[in-house]
Design an enzyme around this catalytic site. Structure first.
Site, PDB file in Angstrom:
ATOM      1  N   ASP A  23       0.874  -1.166   0.000  1.00  0.00           N
ATOM      2  CA  ASP A  23       0.000   0.000   0.000  1.00  0.00           C
ATOM      3  C   ASP A  23       0.913   1.218   0.000  1.00  0.00           C
ATOM      4  OD1 ASP A  23      -1.645   2.139   0.546  1.00  0.00           O
ATOM      5  OD2 ASP A  23      -2.402   1.377   2.463  1.00  0.00           O
ATOM      6  N   LYS A  85       2.655  11.105  -3.433  1.00  0.00           N
ATOM      7  CA  LYS A  85       1.626  10.424  -4.247  1.00  0.00           C
ATOM      8  C   LYS A  85       0.732  11.418  -4.989  1.00  0.00           C
ATOM      9  CE  LYS A  85      -1.859   6.777  -3.577  1.00  0.00           C
ATOM     10  NZ  LYS A  85      -2.420   5.903  -2.526  1.00  0.00           N
ATOM     11  N   ASP A 208     -12.958   5.442   2.359  1.00  0.00           N
ATOM     12  CA  ASP A 208     -11.534   5.496   2.719  1.00  0.00           C
ATOM     13  C   ASP A 208     -11.153   6.925   3.108  1.00  0.00           C
ATOM     14  OD1 ASP A 208      -8.770   5.556   2.859  1.00  0.00           O
ATOM     15  OD2 ASP A 208      -8.436   4.424   1.017  1.00  0.00           O
TER      16      ASP A 208
END
Ligand code: ADP
Ligand code: MG
Length: 615
Positions: A23, A85, A208
């Site tokens: 992840d 990211k 999430d």
């Protein structure tokens, strides 16, 4: 009893190769594997018992990653990189919140991929992510005491081709073979055991809430195939906002001067950490009390909940939109899965349960759930679990530019991937040996309103009259969302292909914006398309007629030539005026003028052909 594989030629015991699940998060990253004895997915931890590796890199005398790097966030901000990211696969033009980053993002060319400056050096987000991945790989090798070279990496469901490719490249740079890129919500579902039984059909909502990002995805699984029905979210909303709300309250309660406080970096950081700690304590307790700069701090759970209510409400609005887009009702959602550290906050769990009108799943550690799912996917790829296939959809239509700058869609948006589509095209001119093939992504009728992904010249088409060559353009979109474009002239077999590695990416906001624009402009687009088609047709007619006049001048009178030229001019004027009806009128007029001599030429040609032939 377990079988032990032996390599017959060397007589040694063959180590089964481990495939790890990773992840790669905005805030935290972690790595998981299937435990060889229990066959259950477990997150790897070092002696410090921590499974989480903060996604932070510090450039000092050496490069450090994770918890060690986190300490430098305040003391050496310029050399400490976080949230990388957010920059994957993006151009400078794509970055919406440049102020958010305390490090230096290089702004040289709007359309070039971003670079980050650290000291004298420049790094791409791919390189920076590879440092995190390399650290995770090393960590896994240390814990497992074996070589680790294969992995599955998770990404948000809305990541586009460029972002997926960038993630793959980062893996490669870190010395990892990336066997599969999978969607985070899909991984989370797998970790809850949904999808490992191919007879089950279920609709799943995955909520999430991480440190700085929020994603809601609605998936459906049937026949062992996952499909993303819709995604929504906010790329600048997360647990950090809870911390900020607390921070501001503490500043007010203590009567601190905010400007003065912010000037003192160390004190600011202390209060930030205290805010995060308070938040975490309030996930379990009803009160939090501590001291800051000699003053007492107290806050109750209900005070905290009042502070964060507007933030959580925003996520619920997004859930509403996602549900609407999925065309499912709340009752049709079978499972709600909670992912991300911030879903530990009880108010979040309560509001999500209230919205979906059902209990939510929190039994798997929300920090680890995505990595655990990636490990399960890795196990499936290793061939240990059969019958599970993973499927995604492509968020925007893919097509090529045809005459007049029109978008010709080959793969419509929301197509399940992997997928393939093809269509035949031909040449416009006699003896034409090349064709420009430009690939676009988007929903608008004109390519100029869409996004160009790539272009290439298909050459070496053997000389043939216009309209005769059959050029087949084939799009192949693989499971990772990477597009292969193949062009083949079917009569001669001449062939050429490219892999589309988009030069820049789209944010989910942009995808949304492009979809909205295609809806609001639909009417206008139909008009534009009709005009472009009429103009293209008119221009072709002018070309053909002009050619005809030259080739057959002996059959045509001077008066006819003059009339024809006049009619052609009239068409050109109409095209310039962009008046579709007028163009069609003038095209008709030209046809009227040319019909008599065209027929004469025809008759003559037939007569010539018959001459000397026996019937
Ligand atoms: P990401 O997916 O963005 O990498 P994570 O899923 O690791 O992020 O979530 C990190 C966030 O979770 C941080 O804001 C952190 O403060 C928050 N968090 C961690 N533990 C708790 C807790 N016990 N209660 C509330 N929030 C928590
Ligand atoms: Mg996450």
């Amino acid at each position: 009893m377990a079988k032990i594989p032996i390599n017959i030629s060397t007589g040694t015991i063959q180590q089964e190769e481990i495939i790890v699940g990773i992840d790669l998060g905005t805030t935290n990253s972690l790595i998981a594997v299937i435990h060889p004895d229990t066959k259950k997915a477990v997150a790897l931890k070092e002696v410090d018992q921590q499974t989480i590796v903060p996604s932070i890199i510090h450039f000092g005398e050496s490069i450090s990653v994770g918890t060690d790097a986190k300490d430098y966030l305040l003391t050496d901000a310029h050399n400490t990189i976080y949230s990388i990211k957010r920059l994957m696969g993006k151009t400078y033009g794509d970055i919406e919140n440049a102020d958010y980053f305390s490090y230096k993002i290089i702004d040289n060319e709007q359309k070039e991929l971003v670079k980050i400056q650290v000291g004298e050096k420049f790094y791409s987000p791919i390189e920076l992510s590879s440092f995190i991945l390399a650290e995770l790989k090393q960590r896994a090798e240390h814990i497992l005491k074996t070589n680790v070279s294969k992995c599955v990496i998770t990404i948000p469901a809305y990541f586009n081709d460029a972002q997926r490719q960038a993630t793959r490249d980062a893996g490669k740079l870190a010395g990892l073979e990336v066997l599969r890129i999978i969607n985070e919500p899909t991984a989370a579902s797998l970790a809850y055991g949904i999808g490992t039984d191919s007879s089950v059909e279920k609709n799943i909502a995955v909520y999430d809430l991480g440190g700085g990002t929020f994603d809601i995805s609605i998936l459906t699984i049937s026949n062992g195939v996952f499909e993303v029905l819709s995604t929504n979210g906010d790329t600048y909303l997360g647990g950090d906002d809870f911390d900020k709300a607390l921070f501001n309250k503490f500043v007010a309660d203590l009567g601190l001067n905010e400007e003065e406080l912010l000037a003192n970096k160390e004190l600011t950081q202390q209060l930030r950490l205290l805010s995060e700690e308070a938040k975490k304590v309030l996930s379990k307790a009803d009160h939090f009390s501590s001291e800051f700069a000699g003053e007492k701090i107290v806050i109750s759970k209900s005070e905290f909940e009042a502070l964060i209510l507007p933030i959580v409400n925003k996520t619920i609005d997004r859930c509403k939109s996602a549900l609407q887009d999925s065309e499912l009702t709340k009752k049709e959602i079978d499972v709600v899965v909670m992912v991300g550290g911030s879903t530990r906050t009880p108010l979040v769990q309560k509001m999500v349960a209230d919205f979906f009108e059902q209990e939510v799943n929190t039994s798997v550690n929300p920090d680890e759930v995505v990595a655990l799912g990636a490990a399960i996917q890795a196990d499936i790829l290793a061939g240990n679990t059969k019958d599970v296939l993973l499927l995604d959809v492509t968020p925007l239509s893919l097509g090529i530019e045809t005459m007049g700058g029109l978008m010709d869609v080959l793969i419509p948006r929301n197509s399940k991937i992997p997928t393939q589509a093809g269509r035949e095209y031909t040449t416009q001119k006699d003896g034409q040996s090349g064709m420009d093939i430009a690939v676009y992504q988007g929903e608008r009728d004109l390519v100029s309103d869409n996004r160009k992904l790539a272009s290439f010249k298909f050459s070496n088409i053997p000389g043939m009259p216009a309209g005769l060559p059959k050029v087949e353009i084939k799009f192949t979109l693989n499971a990772d969302g990477i597009l292969q474009v193949n062009a083949k002239e079917l009569r001669s077999g001449v062939e050429q292909s490219i892999e589309v590695k988009p030069q820049y990416g789209l944010t989910d906001e942009e995808v949304e914006q492009m979809l909205m624009a295609s809806l609001t402009n639909a009417k206008e687009d139909i008009g534009t398309r009709a005009l472009v088609e009429a103009s293209t047709e008119a221009e072709q007619l002018i070309m053909q007629t002009t050619d005809f006049l030259v080739k057959h001048k002996t059959f045509i009178t001077d008066a006819e030539v003059a009339q024809t030229k006049e009619a052609i001019e009239a068409i050109k004027v109409a095209v310039n005026e962009k008046n579709k009806d007028l163009i069609q009128l003038k095209v008709e007029a030209l046809n009227e003028i040319s019909r008599p001599y065209a027929e004469r030429v025809m008759d003559q040609a037939v007569a010539n052909a018959m001459k000397g032939q026996q019937i």
